[in-house]
Design a protein around this motif. Structure first.
Motif, PDB file in Angstrom:
ATOM      1  N   VAL A  97       8.259  55.857  58.648  1.00  0.00           N
ATOM      2  CA  VAL A  97       8.069  54.797  59.642  1.00  0.00           C
ATOM      3  C   VAL A  97       8.643  53.490  59.102  1.00  0.00           C
ATOM      4  N   GLN A  98       9.538  52.907  59.859  1.00  0.00           N
ATOM      5  CA  GLN A  98      10.114  51.615  59.494  1.00  0.00           C
ATOM      6  C   GLN A  98       9.180  50.492  59.967  1.00  0.00           C
ATOM      7  N   VAL A  99       9.258  49.353  59.303  1.00  0.00           N
ATOM      8  CA  VAL A  99       8.354  48.240  59.599  1.00  0.00           C
ATOM      9  C   VAL A  99       9.146  47.000  59.983  1.00  0.00           C
ATOM     10  N   LYS A 100       8.758  46.430  61.131  1.00  0.00           N
ATOM     11  CA  LYS A 100       9.251  45.102  61.504  1.00  0.00           C
ATOM     12  C   LYS A 100       8.099  44.119  61.404  1.00  0.00           C
ATOM     13  N   LEU A 101       8.310  43.053  60.671  1.00  0.00           N
ATOM     14  CA  LEU A 101       7.334  41.981  60.580  1.00  0.00           C
ATOM     15  C   LEU A 101       7.763  40.878  61.537  1.00  0.00           C
TER      16      LEU A 101
ATOM     17  N   HIS B 232      11.207  46.340  56.646  1.00  0.00           N
ATOM     18  CA  HIS B 232      12.636  46.620  56.762  1.00  0.00           C
ATOM     19  C   HIS B 232      13.353  45.506  57.521  1.00  0.00           C
ATOM     20  N   VAL B 233      12.652  44.890  58.462  1.00  0.00           N
ATOM     21  CA  VAL B 233      13.202  43.787  59.260  1.00  0.00           C
ATOM     22  C   VAL B 233      12.128  42.719  59.401  1.00  0.00           C
ATOM     23  N   TRP B 234      12.537  41.478  59.271  1.00  0.00           N
ATOM     24  CA  TRP B 234      11.658  40.344  59.555  1.00  0.00           C
ATOM     25  C   TRP B 234      12.273  39.617  60.746  1.00  0.00           C
TER      26      TRP B 234
ATOM     27  N   ARG C 230      16.384  42.061  55.842  1.00  0.00           N
ATOM     28  CA  ARG C 230      17.171  41.761  57.039  1.00  0.00           C
ATOM     29  C   ARG C 230      16.376  40.823  57.944  1.00  0.00           C
ATOM     30  N   LEU C 231      16.980  39.697  58.312  1.00  0.00           N
ATOM     31  CA  LEU C 231      16.336  38.730  59.193  1.00  0.00           C
ATOM     32  C   LEU C 231      16.976  38.775  60.568  1.00  0.00           C
ATOM     33  N   GLU C 232      16.143  38.870  61.604  1.00  0.00           N
ATOM     34  CA  GLU C 232      16.586  38.743  62.988  1.00  0.00           C
ATOM     35  C   GLU C 232      15.910  37.516  63.583  1.00  0.00           C
ATOM     36  N   VAL C 233      16.615  36.830  64.480  1.00  0.00           N
ATOM     37  CA  VAL C 233      16.110  35.575  65.045  1.00  0.00           C
ATOM     38  C   VAL C 233      16.089  35.679  66.566  1.00  0.00           C
ATOM     39  N   TYR C 234      14.962  35.305  67.157  1.00  0.00           N
ATOM     40  CA  TYR C 234      14.781  35.283  68.610  1.00  0.00           C
ATOM     41  C   TYR C 234      14.830  33.837  69.068  1.00  0.00           C
ATOM     42  N   ARG C 235      15.856  33.512  69.823  1.00  0.00           N
ATOM     43  CA  ARG C 235      15.991  32.163  70.374  1.00  0.00           C
ATOM     44  C   ARG C 235      15.754  32.211  71.878  1.00  0.00           C
ATOM     45  N   ASN C 236      15.062  31.223  72.398  1.00  0.00           N
ATOM     46  CA  ASN C 236      14.771  31.211  73.830  1.00  0.00           C
ATOM     47  C   ASN C 236      16.032  31.207  74.678  1.00  0.00           C
ATOM     48  N   SER C 237      17.110  30.655  74.158  1.00  0.00           N
ATOM     49  CA  SER C 237      18.359  30.595  74.910  1.00  0.00           C
ATOM     50  C   SER C 237      18.944  31.987  75.154  1.00  0.00           C
ATOM     51  N   LYS C 238      18.500  32.988  74.387  1.00  0.00           N
ATOM     52  CA  LYS C 238      19.024  34.350  74.525  1.00  0.00           C
ATOM     53  C   LYS C 238      18.026  35.282  75.219  1.00  0.00           C
TER      54      LYS C 238
ATOM     55  N   GLY D 160      21.502  45.642  72.447  1.00  0.00           N
ATOM     56  CA  GLY D 160      21.695  44.938  71.180  1.00  0.00           C
ATOM     57  C   GLY D 160      20.413  44.308  70.668  1.00  0.00           C
ATOM     58  N   ASN D 161      19.599  43.809  71.582  1.00  0.00           N
ATOM     59  CA  ASN D 161      18.324  43.224  71.202  1.00  0.00           C
ATOM     60  C   ASN D 161      17.433  44.275  70.543  1.00  0.00           C
ATOM     61  N   PHE D 162      17.404  45.480  71.136  1.00  0.00           N
ATOM     62  CA  PHE D 162      16.568  46.541  70.561  1.00  0.00           C
ATOM     63  C   PHE D 162      17.143  47.030  69.231  1.00  0.00           C
ATOM     64  N   SER D 163      18.424  47.350  69.215  1.00  0.00           N
ATOM     65  CA  SER D 163      19.025  47.939  68.012  1.00  0.00           C
ATOM     66  C   SER D 163      19.090  46.939  66.856  1.00  0.00           C
ATOM     67  N   GLY D 164      19.220  45.651  67.186  1.00  0.00           N
ATOM     68  CA  GLY D 164      19.222  44.646  66.135  1.00  0.00           C
ATOM     69  C   GLY D 164      17.860  44.511  65.478  1.00  0.00           C
ATOM     70  N   THR D 165      16.815  44.631  66.299  1.00  0.00           N
ATOM     71  CA  THR D 165      15.459  44.503  65.776  1.00  0.00           C
ATOM     72  C   THR D 165      14.973  45.794  65.150  1.00  0.00           C
ATOM     73  N   TYR D 166      15.339  46.925  65.769  1.00  0.00           N
ATOM     74  CA  TYR D 166      14.866  48.238  65.313  1.00  0.00           C
ATOM     75  C   TYR D 166      16.049  49.165  65.094  1.00  0.00           C
TER      76      TYR D 166
END
Length: 264
Positions: free
Chosen positions: A117-121, A147-149, A191-199, A249-255
């Motif tokens: 099981v992979q973990v996203k924080l 695995h991803v923050w 690995r860092l992923e960033v959620y911006r409201n503009s996207k 892309g949003n899903f695959s980038g995060t998970y």
């Protein structure tokens, strides 16, 4: 959502050969049928393709005996950790003390006993945790690192618009925090992923517990019809509201798929 309705949703997603599903809430681990639902969702498709990557987004408070039934059905688990500062975290996770300690305990359990099981924080940046958010990785031992923050710019739901004025952060404030998070993630090899409201628009399709399909349009949640009672309305509402490339892309980038070449 009733068990019957939940399994109807799963059947629809499987027939459509959806590649990734996040089971969220509310708190999904409160559902007594959750383990069976996830097992049905994740099994191989009739076409022979693997089942979708299944993500459980949870507050991390379920007893470990409950999680032992759930974890084998998952590809990913998403856990929240809001601040390295205990008081900041308490202010953002009210009513569930000792929330931070229990999330860290579950993180340790997953990373040491469920390595499939992979973990996203996830860390949501608000006015309450501007200083402590970039340091959350300091709470985690190397062997338990996610695995991803993913760092989120606070965006209120339709139900939480009254929180906007005292919780939301501006774009520049958020980017200042992101810059600190990038350094922290690089230092720990995460690995860092960033959620911006503009996207936000075009990236999300939700199915609410009452069966309504919901999209994000112009930054706001918009209901487009009941998934089963109004399928033509839902189909029409999806056109133009969902950017399939951005959604995927949003899903695959995060998970990301851990079996794919180049995945971390």
């Amino acid at each position: 959502m009733t068990e019957e309705e939940a399994f109807r949703v799963v059947g629809l997603l499987r027939r459509a050969e959806v590649r990734g599903v996040v089971v969220s809430g509310g708190e999904p681990t409160l559902l007594p049928y959750l383990a069976d639902l996830l097992a049905e969702l994740s099994r191989p498709l009739p076409s022979g393709l693997p089942g979708p990557r299944v993500v459980l987004s949870t507050n991390g408070l379920a007893p470990l005996r409950t999680m032992e039934r759930i974890l084998p059905q998952l590809s990913w688990i998403a856990l929240p950790l809001e601040s390295a500062d205990a008081e900041q975290h308490r202010l953002m996770r009210t009513g569930v003390a000792p929330h931070r300690a229990r999330v860290l305990r579950l993180l340790e359990e997953v990373r040491t006993r469920h390595d499939r099981v992979q973990v996203k924080l996830g860390t949501v940046v608000t006015r309450l945790n501007l200083s402590g958010a970039p340091d959350v990785l300091d709470l985690i031992e190397d062997a338990w690192l996610p695995h991803v923050w993913k760092v989120y710019q606070m965006s209120e739901t339709n139900y939480g618009a009254d929180n906007r004025d005292w919780l939301s952060v501006g774009d520049q404030q958020f980017e200042d925090v992101v810059a600190r998070c990038e350094k922290a993630a690089a230092n720990r090899g995460i690995r860092l992923e960033v959620y911006r409201n503009s996207k936000r628009s075009g990236s999300y399709l939700f199915i609410d517990p009452d069966g309504q399909a919901v999209v994000i349009d112009d930054g706001q949640e918009r209901r487009i019809g009941h998934l089963f009672q109004e399928p033509d309305m839902v189909a029409a509402g999806l056109r133009g509201a969902i950017d399939h490339t951005r959604n995927a892309g949003n899903f695959s980038g995060t998970y990301p798929d851990p079996t794919a070449e180049g995945a971390s």
